[in-house]
Enzyme design. Sequence first.
Site, PDB file in Angstrom:
ATOM      1  N   CYS A  31       0.832  -1.215   0.000  1.00  0.00           N
ATOM      2  CA  CYS A  31       0.000   0.000   0.000  1.00  0.00           C
ATOM      3  C   CYS A  31       0.867   1.265   0.000  1.00  0.00           C
ATOM      4  O   CYS A  31       2.049   1.228   0.315  1.00  0.00           O
ATOM      5  CB  CYS A  31      -0.914  -0.016   1.225  1.00  0.00           C
ATOM      6  SG  CYS A  31      -2.328   1.083   1.018  1.00  0.00           S
ATOM      7  N   ASP A  88      -6.511  -3.286  11.099  1.00  0.00           N
ATOM      8  CA  ASP A  88      -5.317  -2.437  11.199  1.00  0.00           C
ATOM      9  C   ASP A  88      -5.123  -2.038  12.666  1.00  0.00           C
ATOM     10  O   ASP A  88      -6.057  -2.128  13.469  1.00  0.00           O
ATOM     11  CB  ASP A  88      -5.543  -1.187  10.327  1.00  0.00           C
ATOM     12  CG  ASP A  88      -4.256  -0.497   9.915  1.00  0.00           C
ATOM     13  OD1 ASP A  88      -3.180  -0.853  10.438  1.00  0.00           O
ATOM     14  OD2 ASP A  88      -4.334   0.407   9.074  1.00  0.00           O
TER      15      ASP A  88
HETATM   16  O1  LIG Z   1      -0.920   4.683   4.342  1.00  0.00           O
HETATM   17  C1  LIG Z   1      -1.463   5.728   4.676  1.00  0.00           C
HETATM   18  O2  LIG Z   1      -0.838   6.788   4.746  1.00  0.00           O
HETATM   19  C2  LIG Z   1      -2.930   5.729   5.014  1.00  0.00           C
HETATM   20  C3  LIG Z   1      -3.507   6.937   5.402  1.00  0.00           C
HETATM   21  C4  LIG Z   1      -4.852   6.974   5.707  1.00  0.00           C
HETATM   22  C5  LIG Z   1      -5.628   5.843   5.636  1.00  0.00           C
HETATM   23  C6  LIG Z   1      -5.043   4.642   5.252  1.00  0.00           C
HETATM   24  C7  LIG Z   1      -3.713   4.571   4.943  1.00  0.00           C
HETATM   25  N1  LIG Z   1      -3.103   3.363   4.591  1.00  0.00           N
HETATM   26  C8  LIG Z   1      -3.852   2.174   4.419  1.00  0.00           C
HETATM   27  C9  LIG Z   1      -3.137   0.882   4.324  1.00  0.00           C
HETATM   28  O3  LIG Z   1      -3.650  -0.045   3.704  1.00  0.00           O
HETATM   29  C10 LIG Z   1      -1.864   0.598   5.067  1.00  0.00           C
HETATM   30  O4  LIG Z   1      -1.113  -0.317   4.354  1.00  0.00           O
HETATM   31  C11 LIG Z   1      -2.229   0.003   6.414  1.00  0.00           C
HETATM   32  O5  LIG Z   1      -2.854   0.981   7.168  1.00  0.00           O
HETATM   33  C12 LIG Z   1      -0.978  -0.510   7.156  1.00  0.00           C
HETATM   34  O6  LIG Z   1      -0.018   0.495   7.233  1.00  0.00           O
HETATM   35  P1  LIG Z   1       1.388   0.221   7.964  1.00  0.00           P
HETATM   36  O7  LIG Z   1       1.125  -0.010   9.412  1.00  0.00           O
HETATM   37  O8  LIG Z   1       2.166   1.456   7.712  1.00  0.00           O
HETATM   38  O9  LIG Z   1       2.001  -0.971   7.292  1.00  0.00           O
END
Ligand SMILES: O=C(O)c1ccccc1NCC(=O)[C@H](O)[C@H](O)COP(=O)(O)O
Length: 210
Positions: A9, A125
């Site tokens: 992502c 999440d």
């Molecule tokens: O990634 C972002 O900045 C974000 C911002 C607002 C809403 C969702 C967002 N990301 C969504 C995703 O699918 C991420 O991969 C997921 O939240 C996991 O993130 P991480 O903990 O950084 O791997």
Amino acid sequence: MSSLRIKICGIRDPRTGYAAALAGADAIGMVLAPSRRQVTPEQAREICQALPPMVTRVGVFVNTPAEEVRQIAHFCGLDIVQLHGQESPDYCRNLGLRCIKALPARDRHTLEQARLYPVSAILVDAFVKGQTGGTGCTFNWHLLDDLDLKLPLILAGGLTPDNVGRAVALVRPFAVDVSSGVEVNGQKDIHLITAFIKRAREVCTYAAGY
Ligand SMILES: O=C(O)c1ccccc1NCC(=O)[C@H](O)[C@H](O)COP(=O)(O)O
């Protein structure tokens, strides 16, 4: 080859999206909501157009009006939208698009809300007050123990090449999703993406159920 799906992502440019797909990502996510990873609909469209076939194009939204989501999804050629805000089951029902609903791993009660959603999958999440996603924080995976979602589970939140094997072995999700854990200084890193995919798939060769 395992049946675990892997989504990378927060992709912000076509070259990185293409490289992640070639490294074995099944899905590529683009954030179309306020975030340091936010892309414009025009940028998301370019990323979508550059991806090879058979790779799922996911648009991430947070409390965006339904008509705007529909227009952006059509303009970009998204396959599915991922909803990270307080979107209701009715919002998802009436959207007319395939949806992944993200829920924060706040407590069991929050996760049990999953059953109310008419969606294709539930993404769980980390819960971080005041933030909606992409935090890089993990949560207690045991919160998911014996949780019968009746929907495919996508595990997210602070996954990295180092912990994804343990996470998959314990939770046995349908898919894993990562953003921060494959970045260096805020930029996606193809070596980390490749390592993440390798570790996630490796564990499936001995974890039952894959
Ligand atoms: O990634 C972002 O900045 C974000 C911002 C607002 C809403 C969702 C967002 N990301 C969504 C995703 O699918 C991420 O991969 C997921 O939240 C996991 O993130 P991480 O903990 O950084 O791997």
